[in-house]
Design an enzyme around this catalytic site. Structure first.
Site, short mmCIF file in Angstrom:
data_model
loop_
_atom_site.label_atom_id
_atom_site.label_comp_id
_atom_site.label_asym_id
_atom_site.label_seq_id
_atom_site.Cartn_x
_atom_site.Cartn_y
_atom_site.Cartn_z
N ASP A 52 0.85 -1.20 0.00
CA ASP A 52 0.00 0.00 0.00
C ASP A 52 0.88 1.25 0.00
OD1 ASP A 52 -1.90 1.93 0.41
OD2 ASP A 52 -2.32 1.37 2.49
N ASP A 56 -3.73 3.94 2.58
CA ASP A 56 -5.18 4.00 2.83
C ASP A 56 -5.70 2.63 3.26
OD1 ASP A 56 -4.99 2.59 0.49
OD2 ASP A 56 -6.37 3.85 -0.67
N ASP A 231 -10.49 -15.24 -16.69
CA ASP A 231 -11.26 -15.64 -15.52
C ASP A 231 -12.45 -16.53 -15.90
OD1 ASP A 231 -11.98 -15.16 -12.65
OD2 ASP A 231 -13.75 -14.22 -13.53
N GLU A 292 -8.33 -19.88 -16.33
CA GLU A 292 -8.87 -20.49 -15.11
C GLU A 292 -9.84 -21.57 -15.57
OE1 GLU A 292 -11.19 -19.58 -10.94
OE2 GLU A 292 -11.78 -18.53 -12.75
C1 GLC Z 1 -12.94 -16.54 -10.55
C2 GLC Z 1 -12.09 -15.75 -9.59
C3 GLC Z 1 -12.86 -15.54 -8.32
C4 GLC Z 1 -14.10 -14.74 -8.67
C5 GLC Z 1 -14.92 -15.45 -9.74
C6 GLC Z 1 -15.96 -14.56 -10.31
O1 GLC Z 1 -13.21 -17.81 -10.07
O2 GLC Z 1 -10.87 -16.42 -9.37
O3 GLC Z 1 -12.10 -14.86 -7.36
O4 GLC Z 1 -14.90 -14.58 -7.52
O5 GLC Z 1 -14.11 -15.84 -10.82
O6 GLC Z 1 -15.40 -13.62 -11.18
#
Ligand code: GLC
Length: 565
Positions: A52, A56, A231, A292
């Site tokens: 940070d 903040d 994602d 992912e």
């Molecule tokens: C993926 C991310 C997770 C998020 C989800 C929705 O799984 O790693 O953190 O909550 O997508 O975007």
């Protein structure tokens, strides 16, 4: 005479070239055929929790920039920053309201440019997190979409009539609890959200959505980004007929919802068309796509690499995250599986959604030794490792103890069965000063008490720390071609205590022997089968050592050694 003079000069020049080639051998070795992302070590940063700079209580981009020397020294070649775009922060950035900007809480586009320039100077690539499945409900596309049934962006999201008054279009539930449909009174229709209601799913069947999203990637590539972590890719498409998902009778999840098999709203084959499109754009910029993908098996993982590797270069293989015990047999099985896959392996042991590896593998007594053991494993395998921040100092998962302390909304909805993901997202532990050196203000999540014993400053000074071991292994990985590019050859495959293998590259071999038991182990090898003889240590923990072809390992000990020809 003249002729001889030139001859002498040529020999001198040749000699100089030879010596300079030798000198280059000292610098990190990279084989000609490998792509940059194959030899790179990736590091995931949760920006809220890393450093940070403006005090903040929330981390920011300038904080990350201030730690680039640390990352370089650790041996990191690429940082993946989880979403730092403008967002109402309902899901801490995974609800994006503008894909082409930086959330003021993290800084400005100028700060991003500064970070990219500083990272570039250190040869560190920047990977951004592209939230492809959904936007925030505050994104201008969605605000327009919900405004009327005839709005320009109406078909950018998934709108349907209910089955009847007060009844959603089908039985699909959100993975974050409750129905996956939210009624919107403005237009008297429901919209679909696989995650929170504040994260409406984009309609990827609409070509305009595809164009807009592909353009987002171009925009960032032009700004110096080297790739994306995509994602939740397996949730991109849904069955257009909205067929009900099968329900497993008599079971409820942490949110009290019936347990469904997500047959009709996840892993639809259409996702591969999108991935091929995103890859074509990525290739124009020599970029990498990490996914992912949460694959169940290698056949599914292979589909994400695509035909002839035309989809994701690094679909994340989470198989290790499902081996929650120190079992050589299980690890062997998973390593062999990914080695037989159609693309380059990726190894992940922790991330911002799962309990940290320190707790999953630790026995509560030898946790630091076990953390080094795991480093000895995933950093020496054939494939790209993705570290999660704090893994390298042995950070512990520290979940909230009371519901009113919970920040992650799924922890509030699912309490106490589901405590949420705060525990693995606590501030990075830089030193033993107030707030672990993360911030001068109260951090957004409490700093775990372990910062007194596990922090960067102290561990840098201690040659036996988890951090020092990470640094040693990563340095080896960057300088020893067998470790970066060599083949994986399993050894002693019936040993239930010690996991061992060779990495062989041309005429060089490195032995990795990992004792997964709490007792000392002595292992006999026969390297002659592979054309090698005795081992000399490159990196070890405790008193682990080798005598010829016999390796003695401390409890949970590691021996990494160079084999003689
Ligand atoms: C993926 C991310 C997770 C998020 C989800 C929705 O799984 O790693 O953190 O909550 O997508 O975007």
């Amino acid at each position: 005479m003249r002729c001889k003079w030139w001859l002498t000069l040529s020999w001198v020049l040749l000699g100089l070239c030879f010596f300079s080639a030798c000198a280059q051998q000292q610098t990190p070795v990279k084989s000609e055929t490998q792509q940059w992302w194959q030899d790179a070590v990736f590091y995931e940063i949760y920006p809220r929790s890393f450093a940070d700079s403006n005090n903040d209580g929330v981390g920011d981009l300038n904080g990350i920039a201030s730690k680039l020397d640390y990352l370089k020294d650790l041996g990191v070649d690429a940082i993946w920053i989880t979403p730092c775009f403008p967002s109402p922060q309902v899901d801490f950035g995974y609800d994006v309201s503008d894909y082409e900007n930086i959330d003021p809480m993290y800084g400005t586009l100028a700060d991003f440019d500064h970070l990219a320039a500083e990272a570039g100077k250190r040869n560190i690539h920047i990977i951004l997190d592209f939230v492809v499945n959904h936007t925030s409900d505050q994104h201008p596309w969605f605000l327009d979409s919900k405004s009327s049934r005839t709005s320009q962006h109406r078909d950018w999201y998934i709108w349907r009539d209910g089955k009847g008054p007060g009844q959603p279009p089908n039985n699909w539930t959100s993975t974050f609890g409750g129905s996956a449909w939210k009624f919107d009174p403005t237009t008297n229709q429901y919209y679909y959200h696989y995650f929170y209601a504040a994260q409406p799913d984009l309609n990827w069947r609409n070509p305009a959505v595809q164009d807009a999203m592909f353009d987002v990637t171009r925009w960032w590539y032009k700004r110096g980004v080297s790739g994306f972590r995509l994602d939740a890719v397996d949730t991109l498409f849904e069955d257009p007929n909205l067929t009900d998902n099968p329900v497993i009778p008599g079971q409820k999840n942490a949110y009290g919802d019936p347990v469904e098999k997500n047959v009709y709203n996840t892993k639809l084959p259409e996702v591969h068309d999108v991935l091929r499109g995103l890859r074509q754009v990525a290739d124009q910029y020599h970029a990498v796509l990490i996914g992912e993908t949460w694959t169940h098996d290698i056949a599914e993982l292979n589909r994400y690499y695509g035909q002839g590797n035309n989809e994701l270069q690094l679909p994340m293989d989470f198989l290790f995250t499902t081996v929650n015990k120190l079992s050589p047999a299980e690890f062997r099985k998973q390593i062999a599986a990914v080695n037989s896959a159609a693309g380059w392996p990726t190894f992940v042991i922790s991330n911002h959604d799962i309990v940290r590896s320190y707790d999953r593998y630790g026995d509560g007594v030898h946790n630091d030794e076990i953390a080094k053991l795991m480093a000895g494993l995933y950093l020496t395998l054939r494939g790209t490792p993705i570290l999660y921040y704090g893994e390298e100092i042995g950070m512990k998962t520290t979940p909230p103890t009371r519901k009113d302390e919970v920040q992650d909304p799924i922890g509030r909805t699912g309490w106490p069965k589901e405590k949420g993901r705060d525990g693995e997202r606590t501030p990075m532990q830089w030193d033993d000063s107030v707030n672990a050196g993360f911030s001068k203000a109260k951090p957004w999540l409490p700093v775990p008490p372990t910062y007194k014993t596990h922090n960067v400053a102290d561990e840098l000074k201690d040659p036996n720390s988890v951090l020092s071991f990470y640094k040693t292994v990563l340095k080896l990985r960057h300088t020893n071609p067998a470790l970066s590019d060599g083949n994986y050859v399993p050894l002693n495959e019936n040993d239930d205590d010690v996991l061992s293998y060779l990495r062989i590259y041309n005429d060089q071999a490195v032995l990795v022997a990992l004792n997964t038991s709490g007792a000392q182990q002595q292992v006999k090898f026969d390297f002659s089968k592979n054309g090698f003889s005795s081992a000399t240590p490159l990196a070890t923990t405790g008193k682990s050592s080798a005598q010829g072809q016999v390796v003695t390992l401390d409890p949970f000990g590691v021996f990494i050694g160079q084999l003689a020809k």
